[in-house]
Design an enzyme around this catalytic site. Structure first.
Site, PDB file in Angstrom:
ATOM      1  N   LYS A 116       0.863  -1.192   0.000  1.00 60.68           N
ATOM      2  CA  LYS A 116       0.000   0.000   0.000  1.00 60.68           C
ATOM      3  C   LYS A 116       0.892   1.233   0.000  1.00 60.68           C
ATOM      4  O   LYS A 116       1.939   1.255   0.657  1.00 60.68           O
ATOM      5  CB  LYS A 116      -0.860  -0.043   1.269  1.00 60.68           C
ATOM      6  N   CYS A 148      -2.006   9.347  -7.841  1.00 61.47           N
ATOM      7  CA  CYS A 148      -3.226   8.994  -7.116  1.00 61.47           C
ATOM      8  C   CYS A 148      -4.287  10.050  -7.357  1.00 61.47           C
ATOM      9  O   CYS A 148      -4.109  11.214  -7.020  1.00 61.47           O
ATOM     10  CB  CYS A 148      -2.960   8.841  -5.630  1.00 61.47           C
ATOM     11  N   GLY A 170      -4.752  -6.276  -9.000  1.00 65.68           N
ATOM     12  CA  GLY A 170      -5.298  -5.377  -7.990  1.00 65.68           C
ATOM     13  C   GLY A 170      -6.621  -5.873  -7.459  1.00 65.68           C
ATOM     14  O   GLY A 170      -6.692  -6.796  -6.640  1.00 65.68           O
TER      15      GLY A 170
END
Ligand SMILES: Cc1cc2nc3c(=O)[nH]c(=O)nc-3n(C[C@H](O)[C@H](O)[C@H](O)COP(=O)(O)OP(=O)(O)OC[C@H]3O[C@@H](n4cnc5c(N)ncnc54)[C@H](O)[C@@H]3O)c2cc1C
Ligand SMILES: Cc1cc2nc3c(=O)[nH]c(=O)nc-3n(C[C@H](O)[C@H](O)[C@H](O)COP(=O)(O)OP(=O)(O)OC[C@H]3O[C@@H](n4cnc5c(N)ncnc54)[C@H](O)[C@@H]3O)c2cc1C
Ligand SMILES: Cc1cc2nc3c(=O)[nH]c(=O)nc-3n(C[C@H](O)[C@H](O)[C@H](O)COP(=O)(O)O)c2cc1C
Ligand SMILES: Cc1cc2nc3c(=O)[nH]c(=O)nc-3n(C[C@H](O)[C@H](O)[C@H](O)COP(=O)(O)O)c2cc1C
Ligand code: FES
Ligand code: FES
Lengths: 264, 305, 305, 264
Positions: free
Chosen positions: C47, C132, C267
Site C-alpha cells: 500500500k 493517485c 489489484g
C-alpha cells in the site's frame, strides 16, 4: 422482428458434455421463424456478459421452437444452465432466410459442427412446406469425433438421405465433410443441384471453393460477432465481393449469402 | 402522469424529454422504427456523417468486454450527399428532434458538410464529433487541447444555421478546460463522453481483437468515468450538458442529471435492449413521482456535495 | 513443468515470475499470508506509504460498478516511520520481492520517505505513485505533464538506493509522452495503469456514492483501457513495463504481456478471489505449454499488428 | 478463514416474497463458524456483480450452515435463484464474534429485520454451548409488517423468551423494537444485563442510545460495503470513538463492536 421480453424455456436437454438443446415456447416467434433466421438471446440480466447471443433455429413447431448449441464460453455457459420455467428476453426473427430451391432440384446440405441446426430446420421446412421428397435431400454432416454424435443424431430422425463424416474417423467417413462432398456430389447433374452450407470458416471456404469450381449454386450461412443483431451497430460485417470497401451486415443482409457475394 | 414535466431546452430547442439516442448506436432511426415509437423520444442523434462516404474498418470491428464493448467501426457512413438524399427524407417524417452528428478530418471538411446540411429541413441541432478516437493521429486533433477545440467551434458556429452541440472526448488530462474553451467559442451545448481508447488481445492468436488494434470503449463499464466528466464540466461551464456513457435505464438517466446533465443519450444500451429509451421515458416519470419533483429541469446538478 | 521459464528481470532485479500484487489491494501481505503461499509470487507491492500517517477518507470509501469498483480510500496508511518499524520486519521474512510503493504531496516528501527507506533491508524496488487521483488538486501535479514527471523522477532517481518503477495515471491526453519523460529521467521501469477518475451517484438521496465524491475506477471494466496504454507506451520506451488494470487470471496476464508488458500486477482481483495470483502462476505455465513458448520473456510485445 | 471454492447448496427455501434461507454443506466451514462471524459469497462467476456478498450465519449444525437473507438487489437476487446442487465460492469464517456473557447474566437480543440471523445463531449457541437457560434469553424481534413474519418465525422454534414488534402493528407490539426494549428492559438489574443488537442503522442508533443512557453493556453487529471482507482494501471502515481520524475495519475488527467503540 420484435422484442419478446419473457420467453419461457420449456426444456433444456444436455445432449453431450457441451451440447445442449433448449426448447422455448412463443407462438409469436414460432409462427414467424423461417430457415436461416436467427434469434438474439439475452443470457443474463446483469452487465457481464453484456451482448445477446445469436442462435440459429434448429426446429420450430406450433408454438415452440428450439436451438441447439455448444457451450463454449460464458454466454453459452449461462444458457446451458437455464432450466425449465426460466424466461429469457429474445429478439427475433432476425436476419434473412435461405432462398428456396426449385421443386425438381436435388438439395445438398453441408453442415459442420454447430452448423447443423439451421440446415436441419431447412430440411424440415423443405419436407413439410415445400413438398420435397426425402430422397431429394442429402445431408452431409461433419463432426470432429464421436463426442459430437448428438449433432448427427439430431438430423437422423428426418426421413432424408444422410452421410456423416468425422475428423478422427470414429464415426462414418474419416475426414473432412468437404472431402465427403467431393465424392457425394459427383453423381448429380450440377444444373439441378442446390447446396446450402453452414459451419466453421475453414470448412465454408473449402465447400464454397468446391462449389465455385464445379459451378454448384451455393448459399452459406455465416456467423459473426453481433452486438445488436438488428443492423444498427455495423459491427457484424463481412467483406462483399462487390469491392474492397464494400461490407454487408451479417445480421441484416445475411446471415445467408450466395457464396459468390461474400469473401469469407 | 402528465403532471410531470419532462421537457428540457437545449440551445433554444425544446425537447419533449431529456432522452436521446447516441450517435452510431441507432443508425438513422430506420431499424429502430420497428421496435419502438420514436415519437416518445426527446431526440435521436444520427451516425456521424462525413464529407465523403466511408466504408469503415475491416472486421472484426467490435468485441465484448467486462460490462462494456469495444468498437472500431471507423466512422462508416454514406457521406453527406447520400445522407441528404437517402436519409433526411425519412428523418423528416419523424415526430422527434433530429440531431445530426458531423465528423471531419479538417476544419474545411466540417465546414463543407455543415454548409450542405444548412440547406436541409428537419434538423433540430448538429452535434460535432471532435473526438472520434478511431481515426488517424489519435483522432485528437480537435478534442485534445482547448485551443484546437476553440478554433473549430468558433469556425463552425459562424457558418452553422443550427445550434451546435460539441461532443467531447474523455481521453484528455482536463476535460473541463476543453469544455470551457468550447463555451467561450460559442457552443450552444456540450455532450460527453465519447468512448475511451481501449484495446483487446487474443492470447491464443496474439492478434488484436479489433483489426484496427485500438477501439472505443463504451457501455456500463464507463459510466463512472462519464459521470465524473459531467460533474467536473458542470462546475466549469454554464451551457447545457448532455450526459453519455453507459446509460442503461432511467436510474442512470437520473444519476447523470443529478451530476449536472440537462439531457442524456443512450448508446450501447440500444444494442442490448432496443426498447431501453422508451422504457426509460416511462421510468423517469415514475421516478419523478417517487422523489416528488415536478420538473426534470429542477434535478440538474442537484448533487449534494 | 519446470522447463518453463517464468522469470523476468526488471531494473536489474530478478523476479521468479511476472506476477505481482498491486498497491493498495494486498495490504502489507499479512492478511493474504493466510490464503496463499506468498513465495509463489514474483513480488508484492505494498500500500502507498506517505511521510505522515493518513487516516484516509470518511466512509463510504468504495462502491461496486459494472465490472469494476470505485475507491476513494484516500491513501490511508500508517506513515513511513511506523511502516518501517511495524511492517518491514514481516515483509523481510517473505521469500518474494517486496516492492514498496511511495506517494507524496511534494518532491520533498517523496525524498524524505525514500531517504528513510534507503536504510531498510528487504526491499527490492520502489514504485512511485505519481498519480493517485484521490488527493487534492486532481492528484495530477506529477503525472499530468511530461515536465513534472521528468522532474520528480530525476530527483528521486538521484537519491534512491533502490531501482525505481514510476506508476503512471491513465487520466492524461498522452500517456506515452509522460512515459518517455520518465524514461529520459532515468526510471528503471514503468507501471500502468493507476485508476481512472470516476464517480457514482445515489439517485434516491442525491448523494455521491463516495464521501470523497470522485474516486478511482478499477477492475475488469478498465482492462481495455489499460491494455491500450501498455501497448502505446511499449512502442515509445525501452524500459520494462508492468501492466496493471482489471487483470483477473492468467489469460489476462498473457494479454498484457503480448501487448508489451514484462510483468503484471493484480489489484481488484485480490478482493474477488484471494488466490487469483497463485492460480495465475500455475495457469501461466500451462498456457506457455499450450502456445509452445519456453520463456515468458519471449512473449513480451508479441502482438501481431 | 480460508477460501472454499465449491460449497454445495443443499436447500434454498423461499420464506416470503423476498426472504430466503439457504443451507450449505461444508464441514470445514460449519465447524469453524462462531456467532457474529460472516461468510463472503461469490454470487456469480462473471464480472457483474463483481463483489462477493457478505452474509451473517443464521444457524450452523454438524456439517451444514445456513444464511437467511432478503433479496434486495442484483447480488442477493442471484443468490435467491440458486438451487440445490449449485455450488458457490465462499470465504469464511470471517470477522470476529460476540463476546460471551457471564453465565448468570440475562441476555437481551434486539434484532431488526435481517439483523435476526446473527442473533438467532448467538441464541442457539448460548443454549447449546454455554449452557444458558431459555429463560435467561429475551429475543426482541422488530419487523416492519406481517410480510416479514418469517423473520420472527425463524426464531420462534427456540425455547427462549421472545417478543415481536412491527412498525405497522400488524404483528405483536405496534412500534419500533427500540420502544419495546425500553419497557422490556425495565425489570432487570442493569449490572446483570447483556445486550446484543443487529439491524438497520437508525435502529442501532436508538438501541445503543438507550443502552448508553441506562448503562447497559451492549454489542452491535454492523454491516458495511465490503469489497474484500478480509481486511486488505480498507473499504469497509466505521469511524471509531478513539478520534475523528480513527477507523476500524468492519470485516476485521468487527463486525461486532462494543457499542461505545464506534460511531454508527
Ligand atoms: C447468426 C448466428 C447463428 C448462430 N447459431 C448457432 C447455433 O445454432 N448453435 C451454436 O452452437 N452456435 C451458434 N452461433 C454461435 C454462437 O452465437 C456463439 O457460440 C456464442 O455467441 C458464443 O458465446 P459465448 O459467450 O459462449 O462465447 P465467448 O467466446 O465467451 O464469447 C465472447 C464474444 O464473442 C462472441 N462469439 C464467440 N463465438 C462466436 C461465434 N461463433 N459467432 C458469433 N459470435 C461469437 C460472443 O457472442 C461474445 O460476444 C451462431 C452465431 C451467429 C452469429
Ligand atoms: C457482515 C455482514 C453481514 C450481513 N448479513 C446479512 C444477513 O444475514 N442477511 C441479509 O439479508 N443481509 C445481510 N447483509 C447485507 C447483505 O450483504 C446485503 O444485503 C447485500 O450485500 C446486498 O447485495 P445486493 O447485490 O443484493 O444489493 P445491491 O444494492 O445491488 O448491492 C450494491 C452494492 O452494495 C452493497 N450492499 C448493499 N447493501 C448492503 C448492506 N446492507 N451491507 C453491505 N453491503 C451492502 C452490495 O454488497 C453491493 O456491493 C450483511 C452484510 C454484512 C456486511
Ligand atoms: C458501435 C458504436 C459506434 C459509434 N459511432 C459513433 C459515431 O459515429 N459518432 C460519435 O460521435 N460517436 C459514436 N459512438 C459513441 C457513442 O455515441 C457514445 O458516445 C459512446 O458509445 C458512449 O455511450 P454508451 O456507453 O452509452 O455507448 C459510437 C459508439 C458505438 C458503441
Ligand atoms: C482499494 C484500492 C486501493 C488502492 N490503493 C492504491 C495505493 O495506495 N497506491 C497506488 O499506487 N495504487 C492504489 N490502487 C490502484 C491499484 O494499485 C491499481 O493500479 C488499480 O486498482 C488498477 O488495477 P486493478 O484493476 O487490477 O485493480 C488502489 C486500488 C484499489 C482498488
Ligand atoms: S450486429 Fe449490429 S449491425 Fe449486425
Ligand atoms: S472489506 Fe476490505 S477491508 Fe473490510
Amino acid at each position: 422482428m420484435i422484442q419478446h421480453p419473457s420467453v419461457p424455456i420449456i426444456k433444456n436437454e444436455k445432449l453431450s458434455k457441451d451440447l445442449f438443446k433448449i426448447v422455448f415456447r412463443s407462438k409469436d416467434l414460432a409462427s414467424g421463424l423461417r430457415p436461416g433466421n436467427f434469434v438474439h438471446i439475452r443470457v443474463s440480466p446483469e452487465m457481464d456478459p453484456l451482448f445477446r447471443r445469436a442462435m440459429s433455429i434448429y426446429s420450430c413447431e406450433n408454438d415452440t421452437f428450439s436451438v441447439l448449441f455448444r457451450a463454449i464460453g460464458k454466454g453459452t455457459g449461462l444458457l446451458s444452465k437455464m432450466r425449465e420455467g426460466d424466461t429469457v428476453d429474445i429478439l427475433g426473427p432476425l436476419g434473412n432466410s435461405f432462398d428456396p430451391p426449385d421443386k425438381d432440384e436435388t438439395v445438398i446440405l453441408v453442415a459442420g459442427g454447430t452448423g447443423v441446426p439451421p440446415l436441419h430446420f431447412l430440411a424440415q421446412w423443405l419436407l413439410s412446406n415445400y413438398g420435397f421428397d426425402g430422397q431429394q435431400i442429402l445431408f452431409l454432416c461433419g463432426i470432429s469425433s464421436a463426442d459430437d454424435l448428438p449433432l448427427s443424431e439430431a438430423v437422423e430422425h428426418l426421413d432424408i438421405r444422410m452421410r456423416t463424416s468425422s475428423d478422427d474417423g470414429s464415426v462414418g467417413f474419416k475426414g473432412y465433410v468437404s472431402e465427403l462432398l467431393k465424392t457425394e456430389a459427383l453423381p448429380y447433374d450440377i444444373k439441378k443441384l442446390r447446396l446450402y452450407t453452414c459451419g466453421p470458416v475453414p470448412m465454408l471456404r473449402e465447400v464454397t471453393k468446391i462449389c465455385a469450381e464445379q459451378g454448384i449454386r451455393c448459399q452459406v450461412s455465416l456467423e459473426g460477432h453481433m452486438p445488436c443483431g438488428i443492423g444498427t451497430c455495423l459491427g457484424c460485417v463481412v467483406q462483399s465481393t462487390r469491392g474492397e470497401d464494400e461490407f454487408d451486415r451479417i445480421c441484416m443482409e445475411g446471415p445467408v449469402f450466395d457464396s459468390n457475394e461474400v469473401l469469407i | 402522469m402528465s403532471k410531470f414535466d419532462l421537457t428540457v431546452e437545449i440551445g433554444g430547442v425544446k425537447f419533449r424529454n431529456p432522452i436521446m439516442t447516441a450517435s452510431g448506436t441507432f443508425g438513422y432511426g430506420e431499424e429502430f422504427n420497428e421496435y419502438i415509437d420514436l415519437s416518445k423520444l426527446g431526440g435521436i442523434v444520427t451516425k456521424s456523417v462525413t464529407l465523403n462516404p466511408r466504408p469503415g474498418h475491416k472486421p472484426p470491428r467490435t468485441c465484448e468486454t467486462a460490462g462494456g464493448m469495444l468498437n472500431a467501426i471507423g466512422l462508416a457512413n454514406v457521406g453527406v450527399d447520400r445522407f441528404i438524399t437517402e436519409k433526411i427524407p425519412f428523418l423528416q417524417t419523424l415526430d422527434t428532434n433530429v440531431v445530426v452528428n458531423v465528423a471531419g478530418f479538417s476544419i474545411e471538411e466540417y465546414v463543407t458538410v455543415i454548409d450542405k446540411l444548412n440547406d436541409c429541413d428537419g434538423i433540430a441541432m448538429l452535434e460535432i464529433n471532435i473526438s472520434c478516437p478511431n481515426v488517424g493521429a489519435d483522432g485528437l486533433e480537435f478534442s485534445g487541447s482547448p485551443e484546437s477545440a476553440h478554433k473549430l467551434t468558433s469556425e463552425l458556429q459562424k457558418i452553422s444555421r443550427f445550434p451546435l452541440i460539441i461532443k467531447l472526448s474523455p481521453n484528455v488530462t482536463d476535460i473541463a478546460s476543453i469544455a470551457k474553451a468550447c463555451e467561450d467559442a460559442g457552443a450552444d451545448a456540450l455532450s460527453m463522453i465519447n468512448t475511451l481508447v481501449g484495446m483487446g488481445v487474443n492470447h491464443n492468436t496474439f492478434e488484436p481483437l479489433l483489426t484496427n488494434v485500438t477501439g472505443g470503449l463504451s457501455g456500463p463499464a464507463i459510466k463512472p468515468v462519464a459521470l465524473a466528466c459531467v460533474h467536473k464540466v458542470y462546475r466549469s461551464v454554464k451551457i447545457p450538458i448532455i450526459g453519455i456513457g453507459g446509460i442503461m435505464d432511467h436510474f442512470d438517466v437520473a444519476q447523470f442529471i443529478i451530476a449536472g446533465a440537462a439531457a442524456v443519450q443512450f448508446g450501447t444500451a440500444n444494442f442490448i435492449n432496443p426498447s431501453c429509451t422508451v422504457d426509460a421515458v416511462d421510468g423517469l416519470k415514475n421516478y419523478l413521482r417517487d422523489i416528488d419533483i415536478q420538473c426534470i429541469k429542477e434535478l440538474t446538478g442537484k448533487l449534494k456535495v
